[in-house]
Design an enzyme around this catalytic site. Structure first.
Site, PDB file in Angstrom:
ATOM      1  N   CYS A  66     -82.408  20.338  74.111  1.00 55.73           N
ATOM      2  CA  CYS A  66     -83.722  20.838  73.713  1.00 55.73           C
ATOM      3  C   CYS A  66     -84.216  19.933  72.582  1.00 55.73           C
ATOM      4  CB  CYS A  66     -83.670  22.310  73.317  1.00 55.73           C
ATOM      5  SG  CYS A  66     -82.768  22.703  71.801  1.00 55.73           S
ATOM      6  N   GLY A  67     -85.242  20.318  71.873  1.00 51.74           N
ATOM      7  CA  GLY A  67     -85.784  19.455  70.827  1.00 51.74           C
ATOM      8  C   GLY A  67     -84.819  19.188  69.687  1.00 51.74           C
ATOM      9  N   GLY A  69     -81.571  20.914  69.548  1.00 49.41           N
ATOM     10  CA  GLY A  69     -80.218  21.276  69.953  1.00 49.41           C
ATOM     11  C   GLY A  69     -79.805  22.631  69.417  1.00 49.41           C
ATOM     12  N   HIS A  99     -60.113  20.936  69.644  1.00 49.14           N
ATOM     13  CA  HIS A  99     -59.631  22.026  68.792  1.00 49.14           C
ATOM     14  C   HIS A  99     -60.203  23.386  69.172  1.00 49.14           C
ATOM     15  CE1 HIS A  99     -58.582  19.193  65.179  1.00 49.14           C
ATOM     16  NE2 HIS A  99     -58.157  18.734  66.339  1.00 49.14           N
TER      17      HIS A  99
END
Length: 150
Positions: A66-67, A69, A99
């Site tokens: 997306c723009g 994140g 992890h």
């Protein structure tokens, strides 16, 4: 590996590099769209599509763009069994898998360019969960949190 990839309208800037990198690594990209930056597509809808693809077994991992994140990561983490994180550095992209058994990489198309996006995808897809006792124990605790807050 089968990788579900999805982009909201702002994420389409990284569509080409992300899909090309997945293909160059000889993984199967499951393209969940979108490819049109002029039609508004909400990131929660794309997060749900990627999450369902993983939960159903159709995909092994996912990549959401997306723009920033951020929205993609927030939405994806609401889905049971999905461990998503925004990663704009290669260490986090591989360490999150090693992890924390991260299964969805979230990127911001307004934050990273094409070359860095490709590096992040490579790091994410090359990584494997290190099933050491401490990581398994922590992941079990995360699972308990998820179960308790349904």
């Amino acid at each position: 590996m089968r990788v579900a990839v999805a982009f909201d309208h702002r994420g389409t800037k990284l569509r080409g590099p992300v899909i090309a990198t997945v293909a160059a690594l000889e993984h199967d990209a499951i393209d969940l769209g979108t490819d049109d930056p002029t039609v508004r597509i909400d990131y929660p809808d794309k997060a749900e599509e990627v999450g369902e693809s993983i939960r159903s077994g159709e995909a092994d991992r996912g990549i959401l763009v997306c723009g920033s994140g951020v929205g993609a990561a927030v939405a994806a983490c609401k889905l049971r069994g999905i461990r998503a994180a925004i990663c704009h550095d290669t260490y986090s992209a591989h360490q999150g898998v090693e992890h924390d058994d991260m299964n969805v990489l979230c990127l911001g198309s307004e934050i990273v360019g094409a070359e860095l996006a490709a590096e992040l995808v490579r790091a994410f897809l090359a990584a494997h969960f290190l099933a050491e006792e401490r990581y398994v124990r922590r992941l079990e605790k995360v699972d308990r949190l998820e179960q308790a807050n349904v």
